[in-house]
Write a protein that holds these residues in place. Structure first.
Motif, mmCIF file in Angstrom:
data_model
loop_
_atom_site.group_PDB
_atom_site.id
_atom_site.type_symbol
_atom_site.label_atom_id
_atom_site.label_comp_id
_atom_site.label_asym_id
_atom_site.label_seq_id
_atom_site.Cartn_x
_atom_site.Cartn_y
_atom_site.Cartn_z
ATOM 1 N N SER A 65 0.765 -1.179 0.057
ATOM 2 C CA SER A 65 -0.109 0.028 0.060
ATOM 3 C C SER A 65 0.867 1.093 0.220
ATOM 4 O O SER A 65 0.754 2.278 -0.790
ATOM 5 N N VAL A 68 2.202 1.627 -3.710
ATOM 6 C CA VAL A 68 1.049 2.437 -4.234
ATOM 7 C C VAL A 68 0.942 3.816 -3.866
ATOM 8 O O VAL A 68 1.025 4.795 -4.830
ATOM 9 N N ASP A 69 1.096 4.216 -2.621
ATOM 10 C CA ASP A 69 1.215 5.645 -2.496
ATOM 11 C C ASP A 69 2.136 6.351 -2.833
ATOM 12 O O ASP A 69 2.072 7.485 -3.376
ATOM 13 N N LYS A 70 3.178 5.897 -2.997
ATOM 14 C CA LYS A 70 4.579 6.624 -3.514
ATOM 15 C C LYS A 70 4.192 6.547 -4.910
ATOM 16 O O LYS A 70 4.682 7.825 -5.567
ATOM 17 N N LEU A 71 3.824 5.897 -5.735
ATOM 18 C CA LEU A 71 3.314 5.855 -6.998
ATOM 19 C C LEU A 71 2.350 6.899 -7.473
ATOM 20 O O LEU A 71 2.725 7.649 -8.235
ATOM 21 N N TRP A 72 1.450 6.953 -6.536
ATOM 22 C CA TRP A 72 0.233 8.035 -6.643
ATOM 23 C C TRP A 72 0.776 9.541 -6.339
ATOM 24 O O TRP A 72 0.582 10.532 -7.074
ATOM 25 N N GLN A 73 1.712 9.470 -5.555
ATOM 26 C CA GLN A 73 2.384 10.861 -5.182
ATOM 27 C C GLN A 73 3.402 11.432 -6.284
ATOM 28 O O GLN A 73 3.827 12.371 -6.204
ATOM 29 N N ALA A 80 3.447 2.038 -13.601
ATOM 30 C CA ALA A 80 2.399 1.476 -12.818
ATOM 31 C C ALA A 80 2.101 -0.033 -13.168
ATOM 32 O O ALA A 80 1.720 -0.643 -12.226
#
Length: 94
Positions: A65, A68-73, A80
């Motif tokens: 999780s 995924v947060d790091k990717l989103w930020q 992805a």
């Protein structure tokens, strides 16, 4: 785990920080998949004495999780689709 995920070299620029964190997380993801961490007792990584196999799944899910947060930020420069494939492989192990 959070120290590893948020670690940065001193005096690094934002692109350098992103590259550093991407390299760390990529290595960690590759290691977890190679160790078959979610298989259980047959995993390549033994559980240390006093450890508990029930904690492994929740910790791996937390790590995932955060990735995924790091990717989103935008602080992770990995594709992805690579993250998605990592998650699919973890699910298939479980």
């Amino acid at each position: 785990l959070d120290l590893v995920l948020d670690g940065t070299p001193e005096n690094a620029t934002p692109p350098q920080i992103s590259k550093f964190q991407t390299e760390i997380l990529t290595s960690l993801m590759d290691h977890l998949l190679a160790a078959d961490i979610l298989i259980g007792e047959q995993a390549a990584l033994p559980v240390v004495s006093g450890g508990n196999t029930t904690n492994i799944a929740s910790n791996v899910c937390y790590l995932t999780s955060r990735i995924v947060d790091k990717l989103w930020q935008g602080s992770l420069t990995k594709d992805a689709l690579d993250i998605f494939d990592f998650i699919i492989k973890l699910i298939s192990q479980a």
